[in-house]
Design a protein around this motif. Structure first.
Motif, short mmCIF file in Angstrom:
data_model
loop_
_atom_site.label_atom_id
_atom_site.label_comp_id
_atom_site.label_asym_id
_atom_site.label_seq_id
_atom_site.Cartn_x
_atom_site.Cartn_y
_atom_site.Cartn_z
N SER A 61 18.94 38.54 -42.99
CA SER A 61 20.06 38.90 -43.86
C SER A 61 19.61 39.81 -45.00
O SER A 61 20.30 40.78 -45.34
CB SER A 61 20.69 37.62 -44.43
OG SER A 61 21.74 37.93 -45.31
N PRO B 208 20.93 48.08 -41.94
CA PRO B 208 21.86 47.24 -41.18
C PRO B 208 21.55 47.14 -39.69
O PRO B 208 22.00 46.19 -39.03
CB PRO B 208 23.21 47.94 -41.40
CG PRO B 208 23.04 48.69 -42.68
CD PRO B 208 21.61 49.14 -42.69
N GLN C 87 18.15 43.65 -36.18
CA GLN C 87 18.78 42.54 -35.49
C GLN C 87 17.92 41.28 -35.46
O GLN C 87 18.44 40.17 -35.43
CB GLN C 87 19.12 42.95 -34.05
CG GLN C 87 20.12 44.09 -33.97
CD GLN C 87 21.47 43.71 -34.54
OE1 GLN C 87 22.06 42.70 -34.15
NE2 GLN C 87 21.97 44.50 -35.48
N GLN D 182 18.80 43.33 -43.57
CA GLN D 182 20.00 44.06 -43.18
C GLN D 182 20.71 44.69 -44.36
O GLN D 182 21.46 45.65 -44.19
CB GLN D 182 20.95 43.12 -42.43
CG GLN D 182 20.51 42.80 -41.02
CD GLN D 182 21.41 41.80 -40.33
OE1 GLN D 182 22.11 41.02 -40.99
NE2 GLN D 182 21.42 41.81 -39.01
N ARG D 183 20.47 44.18 -45.55
CA ARG D 183 21.04 44.81 -46.73
C ARG D 183 20.39 46.17 -46.98
O ARG D 183 20.98 47.04 -47.62
CB ARG D 183 20.85 43.91 -47.96
CG ARG D 183 21.63 42.60 -47.88
CD ARG D 183 21.36 41.75 -49.12
NE ARG D 183 21.77 42.45 -50.33
CZ ARG D 183 21.34 42.14 -51.55
NH1 ARG D 183 20.45 41.16 -51.69
NH2 ARG D 183 21.75 42.81 -52.59
N GLU E 219 16.63 33.47 -40.50
CA GLU E 219 17.98 33.99 -40.69
C GLU E 219 18.16 34.57 -42.09
O GLU E 219 18.81 35.62 -42.26
CB GLU E 219 19.00 32.87 -40.45
CG GLU E 219 19.11 32.43 -39.00
CD GLU E 219 19.98 31.20 -38.82
OE1 GLU E 219 20.55 31.03 -37.73
OE2 GLU E 219 20.09 30.40 -39.79
N LEU E 220 17.59 33.93 -43.09
CA LEU E 220 17.67 34.45 -44.45
C LEU E 220 16.94 35.78 -44.57
O LEU E 220 17.43 36.72 -45.21
CB LEU E 220 17.09 33.43 -45.43
CG LEU E 220 17.90 32.15 -45.64
CD1 LEU E 220 17.11 31.16 -46.49
CD2 LEU E 220 19.25 32.45 -46.29
N ASN E 221 15.76 35.89 -43.95
CA ASN E 221 15.00 37.14 -44.00
C ASN E 221 15.74 38.27 -43.31
O ASN E 221 15.77 39.41 -43.80
CB ASN E 221 13.63 36.95 -43.36
CG ASN E 221 12.67 36.17 -44.25
OD1 ASN E 221 12.76 36.22 -45.47
ND2 ASN E 221 11.76 35.42 -43.64
N ARG F 76 20.73 27.51 -43.25
CA ARG F 76 20.17 28.69 -42.60
C ARG F 76 18.65 28.59 -42.59
O ARG F 76 18.02 28.14 -43.54
CB ARG F 76 20.61 29.96 -43.32
CG ARG F 76 22.12 30.09 -43.41
CD ARG F 76 22.53 31.29 -44.23
NE ARG F 76 22.27 32.53 -43.55
CZ ARG F 76 22.49 33.73 -44.08
NH1 ARG F 76 22.96 33.83 -45.30
NH2 ARG F 76 22.23 34.83 -43.40
#
Length: 221
Positions: free
Chosen positions: A50, A57, A60, A53-54, A46-48, A42
């Motif tokens: 994710s 949510p 995007q 979103q925690r 993409e990690l950031n 990843r």
């Protein structure tokens, strides 16, 4: 006289169906690895996403990022800027639209490294954005009790044009979110949207929280 060497006791031969199976671990491992394809690595973006979103949510995509930003609040009585105690990585994010709408949304998210309170500013609730020197100034609409509040974002210029890029992205995202959002949509966004991390350890600051904390830190006259 020479002593005879004692004979070794004979072992009874086990039937073939009782002989334990012998595994070729190297062959088995090779077959397993051949059939298992590890997920692709990843990217940092993409990690950031994710992680964010925690907390929220609806996020995007990350439109821009700066490693460090400090949040200031404007004291209208003394007409001065005060540190809010919030600083950390700042993200300008695109969010999914609200249910039954197709209106774009965006926010400024400061992941606070000094406490569990994170600052999230819905750009649809910002009535004015201005870049003044090293500060990105946001005038955020409050309710009828607390009124509008003014926040200043000082973005560390760790690379060439980091501050300018993030300031410009905040302005452009604000124009899009503000031009299409209705009052009803802004009120819905101000609701209790929170991901598992926000519910467990983090908290989304409201305007009253942000300015209330600053007042508590000021010494009594």
């Amino acid at each position: 006289m020479s002593r005879q060497t004692p004979r070794k006791a004979r072992h009874a031969r086990q039937p073939s169906n009782l002989i334990p199976a012998i595994y070729d671990y190297e062959s088995d491992a090779a077959a397993f690895h051949a059939s298992y394809a590890p997920p692709p690595p990843r990217t940092n973006t993409e990690l950031n996403v994710s992680v964010l979103q925690r907390y929220l949510p609806s996020i995007q995509a990350i439109l821009s990022i700066a490693a460090n930003a400090v949040v200031y609040t404007f004291d209208s009585n003394s007409e001065s800027w005060d540190k809010s105690g919030i600083e950390g990585t700042i993200f300008v994010c695109a969010q999914s639209s609200l249910p039954d709408t197709h209106q774009p949304r965006a926010c400024v998210f400061v992941l606070n490294r000094r406490a569990l309170d994170n600052l999230v500013v819905d750009l649809a609730r910002v009535s004015h954005v201005e870049i003044a020197g090293e500060l990105v100034i946001l005038k955020v609409e409050g309710d009828w009790e607390e009124g509008d509040k003014v926040i200043g974002l000082w973005i560390h210029n760790d690379k060439d044009e980091t501050r300018e890029i993030n300031g410009a992205m905040i302005q452009e995202s604000w124009k899009v979110a503000r031009s299409t959002a209705t009052t009803e949509e802004q009120d819905l966004e101000a609701g209790a949207e929170a991901g598992p991390a926000m519910q467990a350890i983090g908290r989304r600051l409201s305007l009253s929280d942000l300015f209330g904390q600053q007042q508590e830190r000021q010494p009594a006259n």
